[in-house]
Design an enzyme around this catalytic site. Structure first.
Site, PDB file in Angstrom:
ATOM      1  N   ASP A  63       0.812  -1.208   0.000  1.00 23.01           N
ATOM      2  CA  ASP A  63       0.000   0.000   0.000  1.00 23.01           C
ATOM      3  C   ASP A  63       0.853   1.270   0.000  1.00 23.01           C
ATOM      4  OD1 ASP A  63       0.971  -0.444   2.565  1.00 23.01           O
ATOM      5  OD2 ASP A  63      -0.984  -0.703   3.487  1.00 23.01           O
ATOM      6  N   ASN A 129      -7.204  -2.215  14.475  1.00 21.31           N
ATOM      7  CA  ASN A 129      -8.619  -2.500  14.186  1.00 21.31           C
ATOM      8  C   ASN A 129      -8.798  -3.721  13.279  1.00 21.31           C
ATOM      9  OD1 ASN A 129      -7.733  -1.599  11.731  1.00 21.31           O
ATOM     10  ND2 ASN A 129      -9.142   0.127  11.560  1.00 21.31           N
ATOM     11  N   HIS A 131      -7.163  -4.271  10.389  1.00 22.95           N
ATOM     12  CA  HIS A 131      -6.944  -4.111   8.949  1.00 22.95           C
ATOM     13  C   HIS A 131      -5.669  -4.833   8.509  1.00 22.95           C
ATOM     14  CE1 HIS A 131      -4.671  -0.006   9.489  1.00 22.95           C
ATOM     15  NE2 HIS A 131      -3.788  -0.938   9.249  1.00 22.95           N
ATOM     16  N   GLU A 136      -9.643  -1.576   5.438  1.00 24.16           N
ATOM     17  CA  GLU A 136     -10.255  -1.219   6.722  1.00 24.16           C
ATOM     18  C   GLU A 136     -11.559  -1.983   6.927  1.00 24.16           C
ATOM     19  OE1 GLU A 136      -8.580   0.485   8.725  1.00 24.16           O
ATOM     20  OE2 GLU A 136      -8.079   2.507   8.072  1.00 24.16           O
TER      21      GLU A 136
HETATM   22  C1  GLP Z   1      -0.332   0.476   8.537  1.00 22.93           C
HETATM   23  C2  GLP Z   1      -0.082  -0.379   7.305  1.00 22.93           C
HETATM   24  C3  GLP Z   1      -0.300  -1.836   7.574  1.00 22.93           C
HETATM   25  C4  GLP Z   1       0.390  -2.235   8.863  1.00 22.93           C
HETATM   26  C5  GLP Z   1      -0.226  -1.474   9.995  1.00 22.93           C
HETATM   27  C6  GLP Z   1       0.349  -1.846  11.342  1.00 22.93           C
HETATM   28  O1  GLP Z   1      -1.620   0.943   8.648  1.00 22.93           O
HETATM   29  N1  GLP Z   1      -0.893   0.016   6.213  1.00 22.93           N
HETATM   30  O2  GLP Z   1       0.202  -2.592   6.484  1.00 22.93           O
HETATM   31  O3  GLP Z   1       0.242  -3.617   9.073  1.00 22.93           O
HETATM   32  O4  GLP Z   1       0.016  -0.098   9.761  1.00 22.93           O
HETATM   33  O5  GLP Z   1       1.519  -1.120  11.564  1.00 22.93           O
HETATM   34  P1  GLP Z   1       2.523  -1.361  12.737  1.00 22.93           P
HETATM   35  O6  GLP Z   1       3.331  -2.536  12.365  1.00 22.93           O
HETATM   36  O7  GLP Z   1       3.335  -0.090  12.785  1.00 22.93           O
HETATM   37  O8  GLP Z   1       1.732  -1.543  13.960  1.00 22.93           O
END
Ligand code: GLP
Length: 270
Positions: A63, A129, A131, A136
């Site tokens: 993404d 949440n 995702h 989402e």
């Molecule tokens: C972002 C990314 C996700 C990732 C999530 C969790 O929103 N789009 O791909 O898994 O954050 O991030 P973190 O590993 O910093 O908790």
């Protein structure tokens, strides 16, 4: 879904790194699906230190924020370049172009890249949440690359990386669930108590578009690697007196969601 609970972030990172390395060494041409966020940072650090040959490896990222140029410090393109791509000799790397104002064209361009480069292994983190990538709740499981409006939860969680909350982009290009599910193998990692509720809902709850990560139970080859904190709300952990550190494992399948108790066929965790 094979679930492994390990004692801490360091152990988790090492296991995940070696599992990815195993895939890199398994074939002449490899496609890796990569993730951003803080969870994979330790894995990328191990890659920077050991610098394996990846001249046969193509990467596709999940993404990108809409509106951030690739040289913006908080863009995922910048994250990947500084964490990994500048340091290893990948064959090709791909990530959505957050500056393409033509959403339809960008999604079609990225879908064509994904069609030609199906990941042998897709690395995933998970949002608080539930995702995955930026899909989402409530997400349509049939979507491929699309524009996602970020939920307030996600904007709040990701604001820690920006100077002010107003700077956090409110939308993103994201690989859709349909494409994520086409990966040969999926490795989801999660650490810390902030992920505990999402992990519990994903592992023990129903498969529902309200909990995007729950779809992974329908994939034939998913490994979930979590530390004790992220696993702390799981029934198996709560019911075991000594906790599950060092390898509490189970298989969790589809909506029947049973737990076998023993170590599943995760591949790479031993
Ligand atoms: C972002 C990314 C996700 C990732 C999530 C969790 O929103 N789009 O791909 O898994 O954050 O991030 P973190 O590993 O910093 O908790």
């Amino acid at each position: 879904m094979s679930l492994y609970v390990v004692s801490d972030k360091e152990e988790l990172t090492k296991l995940a790194y070696h599992m990815i390395l195993g895939v890199i060494h398994s074939k002449k041409e490899v496609t890796l699906g990569l993730a951003t966020g803080s969870s994979p940072e330790g894995i990328y650090e191990m890659f920077r230190k050991s610098r394996p040959d990846v001249s046969h490896v193509t990467t596709v990222n999940l993404d990108e924020y809409i509106g951030l140029p690739a040289d913006h410090e908080q863009s995922y393109a910048y994250f990947m370049k500084t964490q990994l791509f500048d340091h290893l000799n990948f064959k090709e790397t791909h990530i959505p172009d957050g500056m393409n104002p033509d959403h339809e064209a960008e999604c079609a361009r990225y879908d064509a890249i994904l069609a030609a480069n199906v990941p042998d292994l897709q690395l995933l983190g998970i949002g608080n949440n539930g995702h995955i990538a930026f899909n989402e709740p409530v997400t349509d499981f049939e979507l491929r690359t699309h524009v996602e409006e970020l939920t307030q939860d996600t904007i709040d969680a990701n604001s820690r990386f920006f100077e002010t909350p107003d700077e956090v982009p409110t939308s993103a290009y994201t690989m859709g669930i349909k494409s994520i599910m086409e990966a040969e193998q999926i490795l989801l990692i999660a650490m810390g108590t902030s992920k505990a509720e999402a992990i519990k809902a994903m592992v023990e709850g129903p498969v529902t578009e309200a909990m995007p990560a729950s779809i992974l139970k329908n994939h034939p080859n998913v490994t979930v690697l979590v530390d004790r904190e992220a696993a702390s709300l799981l029934e198996a952990v709560q019911n075991s007196s000594g906790g599950c550190g060092g390898g509490c494992c189970g298989d969790h399948h589809g909506s029947d969601n049973h737990s076998s108790g023993g170590c599943g066929s995760g591949g790479g965790c031993g």
